[in-house]
Design a protein around this motif. Structure first.
Motif: not given
Length: 356
Positions: A181, A204, A208, A229, A235
């Motif tokens: 992430e 994202g 997300a 995502e 994202g």
């Protein structure tokens, strides 16, 4: 932040468009982008408008631009020695005062109080893995910047003096990212704040999400954003709030610029939950979204490489805006009714609400 007489603001900006939605017209007026001469071929990613005549823009190759005449002319006001720096975000407070943010390592923030004749570096970090993504201010004093995770936690810094000094969030208070992430620096608008305490940023990659704090970063909550995502290119890319409860997040997949699936979501509870926009989504991948300050009814605009769109119902449905492709970021004047968008190859455009 809105100008006196918000009814005049809304009427002056989108009266023709709103009227055309309420009753049939043979040739309804609608807003359209008018391209301006920027004098550069740089990739422009940051834009901030002070009023109807004053705006600033920033981007690759150390580019910093300013207009004082509504965009009829744009002047270069670069930071000496930063010719190769990528300035992904900018925040302007007055015709002569602005703060700009550089991504990558080393991360840097500069400030000017004389229209760009001189710049002062107010933040510098050469730590391994540093990468700033966005800059946001709630007023002329209080601001934040967000960066990609370092040691598994998102990097966040704040200022309470207009960007003269920056204070990192304590390590234990920094929100922990999921594996894979990160935030996106596409437009510098993955972060937004309201007042001194409420902060949101979107992410994202593997997931997300929208991160939210109501206590100036002391505690954080992460919730699904309902945006695309699962890949490094997908994202949330931008988030904006009209008030403490009403928000819009946009994004998608930057490798699929014309695809609209998972490119917009809305919240009416302060970002605690998000609902994906249905069939009347924006026309493709979108990198930036903004509300018109003080407009009644509320108006929002979103932009991306494949075009731009307008919403009159808090982001639930969107209508295309006429104009060029290639946008990265959009901003409305803090005091006025004008919007500017910036993008590829030096693209700068001003929103003209009366164009057909």
């Amino acid at each position: 932040m809105s100008k006196k007489g918000t009814k005049i603001l809304a009427a002056g900006l989108f009266l023709g468009f709103i009227a055309s939605c309420a009753r049939p017209a043979p040739s309804p007026a609608s807003p359209a982008w008018i391209v301006q001469a920027s004098g550069t071929t740089a990739s422009l990613r940051g834009v901030s408008a002070v009023d109807d005549r004053t705006a600033w823009a920033s981007g690759s190759k150390g580019t910093v631009l300013r207009t004082l005449d509504g965009g009829s002319t744009w002047s270069a006001v670069p930071v000496p020695g930063e010719e190769e720096t990528d300035f992904r975000d900018i925040e302007a407070f007055r015709p002569d005062e602005a703060v700009i943010m550089a991504i990558g390592r080393p991360a840097k923030i500069f400030r000017t109080t004389d229209g760009g004749r001189t710049w002062t570096r107010t933040y510098y970090d050469d730590s391994p893995g540093i990468f700033l993504d966005g800059l946001a201010f709630s007023d002329e004093k209080n601001g934040w910047a967000v960066g990609d995770p370092m040691d598994g936690r998102f990097w966040l810094i704040s200022t309470a003096d207009g960007g003269e000094t920056w204070i990192p969030l304590p390590p234990g208070a920094r929100p922990a990212a999921a594996d894979g992430e990160a935030a996106f620096a596409a437009s510098g608008t993955s972060l937004t704040i309201q007042g001194k305490d409420r902060i949101w940023f979107c992410t994202g990659g593997s997931v997300a999400r929208v991160w939210r704090s109501e206590d100036r970063g002391a505690r954080w909550e992460a919730v699904p954003s309902a945006l695309a995502e699962g890949t490094a290119s997908s994202g949330g890319f931008s988030v904006a709030f009209l008030d403490p409860r009403t928000g819009i997040a946009v994004g998608g997949d930057y490798r699929q610029e014309s695809a609209s699936a998972g490119n917009a979501a809305v919240s009416n509870d302060g970002g605690r939950t998000w609902t994906a926009v249905g069939e009347r989504r924006p026309g493709g991948f979108r990198e930036s979204v903004a509300f018109v300050p003080g407009a009644r009814p509320p108006v929002a605009v979103t932009v991306g490489p494949s075009g731009s769109d307008l919403s009159l119902d808090l982001g639930r449905t969107w209508t295309p805006i006429a104009g060029p492709e290639g946008f990265h970021a959009v901003a409305f004047a803090k005091k006025g009714r004008t919007a500017w968008a910036v993008g590829r190859n030096g693209l700068i455009a001003r929103l003209d609400p009366s164009s057909q």
